[in-house]
Design an enzyme around this catalytic site. Sequence first.
Site, PDB file in Angstrom:
ATOM      1  N   GLY A 111       0.834  -1.194   0.000  1.00 11.01           N
ATOM      2  CA  GLY A 111       0.000   0.000   0.000  1.00 11.01           C
ATOM      3  C   GLY A 111       0.870   1.245   0.000  1.00 11.01           C
ATOM      4  O   GLY A 111       2.038   1.212  -0.389  1.00 11.01           O
ATOM      5  N   ARG A 112       0.302   2.349   0.475  1.00 11.38           N
ATOM      6  CA  ARG A 112       1.084   3.595   0.526  1.00 11.38           C
ATOM      7  C   ARG A 112       1.885   3.731   1.809  1.00 11.38           C
ATOM      8  O   ARG A 112       2.806   4.544   1.885  1.00 11.38           O
ATOM      9  CB  ARG A 112       0.157   4.797   0.331  1.00 11.38           C
ATOM     10  CG  ARG A 112      -0.200   4.997  -1.137  1.00 11.38           C
ATOM     11  CD  ARG A 112      -0.730   6.378  -1.418  1.00 11.38           C
ATOM     12  NE  ARG A 112      -2.093   6.544  -0.935  1.00 11.38           N
ATOM     13  CZ  ARG A 112      -2.506   7.529  -0.154  1.00 11.38           C
ATOM     14  NH1 ARG A 112      -1.663   8.433   0.275  1.00 11.38           N
ATOM     15  NH2 ARG A 112      -3.761   7.611   0.213  1.00 11.38           N
ATOM     16  N   TYR A 133       5.756  -5.195  -6.050  1.00 13.79           N
ATOM     17  CA  TYR A 133       4.885  -4.621  -7.062  1.00 13.79           C
ATOM     18  C   TYR A 133       5.760  -4.320  -8.289  1.00 13.79           C
ATOM     19  O   TYR A 133       6.860  -3.781  -8.146  1.00 13.79           O
ATOM     20  CB  TYR A 133       4.218  -3.346  -6.537  1.00 13.79           C
ATOM     21  CG  TYR A 133       3.205  -2.805  -7.514  1.00 13.79           C
ATOM     22  CD1 TYR A 133       2.026  -3.496  -7.762  1.00 13.79           C
ATOM     23  CD2 TYR A 133       3.456  -1.634  -8.221  1.00 13.79           C
ATOM     24  CE1 TYR A 133       1.107  -3.025  -8.692  1.00 13.79           C
ATOM     25  CE2 TYR A 133       2.548  -1.157  -9.145  1.00 13.79           C
ATOM     26  CZ  TYR A 133       1.379  -1.862  -9.379  1.00 13.79           C
ATOM     27  OH  TYR A 133       0.478  -1.402 -10.306  1.00 13.79           O
ATOM     28  N   GLU A 162       5.928   3.758   2.027  1.00 14.31           N
ATOM     29  CA  GLU A 162       6.642   4.945   1.551  1.00 14.31           C
ATOM     30  C   GLU A 162       7.073   5.837   2.709  1.00 14.31           C
ATOM     31  O   GLU A 162       8.173   6.404   2.703  1.00 14.31           O
ATOM     32  CB  GLU A 162       5.744   5.713   0.586  1.00 14.31           C
ATOM     33  CG  GLU A 162       6.399   6.914  -0.043  1.00 14.31           C
ATOM     34  CD  GLU A 162       5.454   7.609  -1.009  1.00 14.31           C
ATOM     35  OE1 GLU A 162       5.811   7.694  -2.199  1.00 14.31           O
ATOM     36  OE2 GLU A 162       4.362   8.057  -0.587  1.00 14.31           O
ATOM     37  N   CYS A 195       4.150  -6.547  -2.192  1.00 10.35           N
ATOM     38  CA  CYS A 195       3.845  -5.338  -2.926  1.00 10.35           C
ATOM     39  C   CYS A 195       4.849  -4.215  -2.598  1.00 10.35           C
ATOM     40  O   CYS A 195       6.050  -4.390  -2.707  1.00 10.35           O
ATOM     41  CB  CYS A 195       2.404  -4.930  -2.638  1.00 10.35           C
ATOM     42  SG  CYS A 195       1.657  -3.806  -3.815  1.00 10.35           S
ATOM     43  N   HIS A 196       4.355  -3.069  -2.138  1.00  8.29           N
ATOM     44  CA  HIS A 196       5.228  -1.938  -1.807  1.00  8.29           C
ATOM     45  C   HIS A 196       5.956  -2.121  -0.471  1.00  8.29           C
ATOM     46  O   HIS A 196       6.778  -1.285  -0.108  1.00  8.29           O
ATOM     47  CB  HIS A 196       4.434  -0.625  -1.793  1.00  8.29           C
ATOM     48  CG  HIS A 196       4.054  -0.148  -3.158  1.00  8.29           C
ATOM     49  ND1 HIS A 196       3.021  -0.706  -3.889  1.00  8.29           N
ATOM     50  CD2 HIS A 196       4.571   0.829  -3.931  1.00  8.29           C
ATOM     51  CE1 HIS A 196       2.922  -0.088  -5.050  1.00  8.29           C
ATOM     52  NE2 HIS A 196       3.852   0.861  -5.110  1.00  8.29           N
TER      53      HIS A 196
END
Length: 197
Positions: A89-90, A139, A93, A119-120
């Site tokens: 997800g975000r 990802y 980050e 993923c992320h």
Amino acid sequence: MTQTTVLLLAGDFVEDYEVMVPFQALQMVGFEVHAVCPEKEAGDACPTAVHDFEGDQTYTEKPGHNFELNHDFDAVDPSEYDALVVPGGRAPEYLRTYDEVLEIVQHFFEADKPVAALCHGLQILAAADVLEGRTCTAYPALESEVKTAGADWEDSVTRDGNLVTGQAWPDHPEWLAEFLDCMGTDVDHAEPAAADD
């Protein structure tokens, strides 16, 4: 026999499926799962984001659920955990900007404990400088980040020693099965209960 305890790193706008499904699935097989987020305590929530693949050049993003944390981040002692889950997800980050998060991740690699990243989530592993010489996936848009961190890239669920990686939530069945196998949990031979006549 002691219960297996898993640490799950969450954060605001973590991908909804990627935090909910592992959290519940690992509890279902009997593990204790502590979901934590920097600067938050048990009972606080992380808003989630639903990332979907609907034919556009990248994923779409919609509001998800509020994922309730069940453990205090400041109480985490990584030596007390058997394994680590890093969803995408975000959230990754910004989670990778916390030294404490990177130190937690580094502990699991130094101690050769199972780590499942999706993923992320690999952004956190890259920032923690633990991917050098590994083979993994993430990802697809993160291929250059993963390679820059010194890893070899694969296009599917990958297990390299105690590291299990997947590209996104559609990989859950294979990714979770590999992670459970990595922890010595056999679920391949589950038999359905016999129906009463």
